[in-house]
Write a protein that holds these residues in place. Sequence first.
Motif, short mmCIF file in Angstrom:
data_model
loop_
_atom_site.label_atom_id
_atom_site.label_comp_id
_atom_site.label_asym_id
_atom_site.label_seq_id
_atom_site.Cartn_x
_atom_site.Cartn_y
_atom_site.Cartn_z
N GLU A 5 -11.49 -18.57 91.95
CA GLU A 5 -12.65 -19.19 92.60
C GLU A 5 -13.93 -18.98 91.78
O GLU A 5 -14.73 -19.90 91.59
N ASP A 62 -4.72 -14.75 89.98
CA ASP A 62 -5.25 -15.81 90.86
C ASP A 62 -6.56 -15.42 91.55
O ASP A 62 -7.36 -16.28 91.88
N SER A 63 -6.74 -14.13 91.74
CA SER A 63 -7.93 -13.72 92.51
C SER A 63 -9.24 -14.03 91.78
O SER A 63 -10.32 -13.95 92.38
N GLU A 109 -14.53 -30.50 87.86
CA GLU A 109 -13.85 -29.21 88.01
C GLU A 109 -12.52 -29.21 87.25
O GLU A 109 -12.17 -28.24 86.59
N ILE A 154 -20.57 -15.84 95.80
CA ILE A 154 -19.15 -15.51 95.58
C ILE A 154 -19.01 -14.22 94.77
O ILE A 154 -18.22 -13.33 95.12
N ARG A 186 -24.31 -20.76 95.11
CA ARG A 186 -22.94 -20.55 95.61
C ARG A 186 -22.23 -19.47 94.80
O ARG A 186 -21.60 -18.57 95.34
N LYS A 219 -13.61 -21.18 88.52
CA LYS A 219 -13.79 -22.62 88.77
C LYS A 219 -15.27 -22.98 88.86
O LYS A 219 -15.75 -23.89 88.19
N ASN A 220 -15.97 -22.25 89.70
CA ASN A 220 -17.40 -22.54 89.90
C ASN A 220 -18.20 -22.22 88.63
O ASN A 220 -19.10 -22.97 88.26
N CYS A 238 -7.67 -21.94 84.73
CA CYS A 238 -7.00 -21.59 86.01
C CYS A 238 -5.48 -21.49 85.81
O CYS A 238 -4.84 -20.60 86.39
N SER A 267 -17.52 -10.56 95.99
CA SER A 267 -16.18 -10.39 95.45
C SER A 267 -15.66 -8.95 95.65
O SER A 267 -16.31 -7.99 95.23
#
Lengths: 261, 324
Positions: free
Chosen positions: A168, A164-165, A147, A228, A224, A171-172, A155, A232
């Motif tokens: 996630e 920032d939102s 990661e 997400i 996953r 990253k994935n 990031c 969202s």
Amino acid sequence: MNAAILEEHLLQSKNNILTKLHHRTLLQYTGQPIIFDGQLRYILLPKLNGEHWPKKIEQAVNAVAMVYAALNGHEQINEQDAATKRQQLTVLAGDYYSGMYYATLAKIPDIELVRSLSEAVAKSSESRTVLYEPMKRSMDEWYKILEVIESTITCRFLKHFNLDSYIEIVKNGLVLERLKRELQFLQEKHMKTPFLKILEQQQEYAGMNNEQILRRLISNLSSRLIRIITASPILQDEVKTFMLQHVEVNVEAQITMKGVE
Amino acid sequence: MEKMKLKLLYADLQSDIRVIEKELETALDSSSHYLKDASLHLLKAGGKRIRPVFVLLGAKFGQYNIDDMKNVAVPLELIHMASLVHDDVIDDAELRRGRPTVKSQWNNRVAMYAGDFIFARALEYMTNIQNEKAHQILSKTMVEIVQGEIIQIEDKMHLNQSIRDYFRRIKRKTALLISSSCQLGAVAAGADDSVAHHLKKFGYYVGMSFQIIDDVLDLTATDKQLGKPAGSDLLQGNITLPVLLAKNDSAIRPYIEKALSGDMKEDERQVFLKKMRSSNAINEAYHISNLYLQKALKEIEELPANSVKKSLKDIALYMGKRKF
């Protein structure tokens, strides 16, 4: 915006970056700078989602993509082709793209972003080296290392611009893109990368071959990521559909392979 | 011994150089065991630290403060170190200064990551300086240095290149970073533009003189002094000034061609070195180096009165006259 328009945006950005990195000799011997479409899709996700995107952010995106081009290029260096002209220029291509990223941000100027991205490159380089170190770690620890390698740079960019939102998802998504490339490499070259060598030593994958291990990881991560993205609250519906299409391509690829097996 | 002599020339800066050494250690600390070892390895190999010295001397023409100036001096040395680590991959070199290279101790990939890590750390340090101009100078320098290395690879093995090609190459390969070190010290310390300009030119001329001497020493020093076989530049296809000056000598040219074809045997290397050392090309190269040195000394005269002018002069003379 439908998928075709979003793809067009990505293509335009990529062409713009490639133009800025154009170097006659490097192009001749090492080809175009390597910026994976998947990487660019996640870097540009906020733009595709309609976030306010002034010129300063566009220039910063160019710089981030240049960092990826530098590091992706250096990943092409191997032990076999020592001192061939192609390999020599591949080393220098990465250094050139690194210099160009710094020059791009110095010109804006955005020295804080230089600091942030430099910290990320240092962390990413450390983590890349760790893949070669003979140390036992749990699968969770290896996942974290992957990661860092894949997503820290993007990031940091997102944080810098208060986006920032998106972190996630990014990253994935970037780890998924890496796993996809690992699988492609394995299928095309029939060789093991350092990451694959680590995976096959994990007890939880005992009895599985490399392709099966990767398929399992990809499948879990895709599921996953789909959850997400679907849940969202920030992504527009068209963008969700567009991103899901790309994730589902990965899932479908796995299903197809299972069928072949 | 030679390094000791050099240290004496900037004795007044010794305590500040110790600060720099300490900062280099901090900068290269890593959570990766391999990178930590590689960094220690690089630090132990030493080096003249000539770039940080020039930064500090340049800064003496402005508001000198070591706590600020270390943020320019450290990155300049780190950039130099990182480029050496990558250069060893490019040259497939097993040894540097008589010690195993990072790539030979670990592998090419680890050497690439180590170089990237050090470059990144260099920029991190530099961002402690909030001076746009300084960043623009350094980033431009970094791009141009790589462009110079690309040209060097393009020019490899080409005996029909001109001396102008050689100068263009060494300017980017060596002179630019020394030139920028001098200039950045002055810029970061807020010295006058004209001072920074003269220091930039001074560094450029010193760098040119230094690289020519380096290229001469590759042919005139012993294998032991160099920590690698004398004549390595030519054996790797790099055409340096003494070779360009000697290439039309009928007694030497066949050996040059042999070296470039990769077929040179040990006894032939010895004969080649002997012929080169007794040729006029070495003296001519020294002469050209000296012309650059004189230009550097002239730039010092243009600088305002300052006690470090003598140090600049002494170091320039040392670099232009060193024996290995």
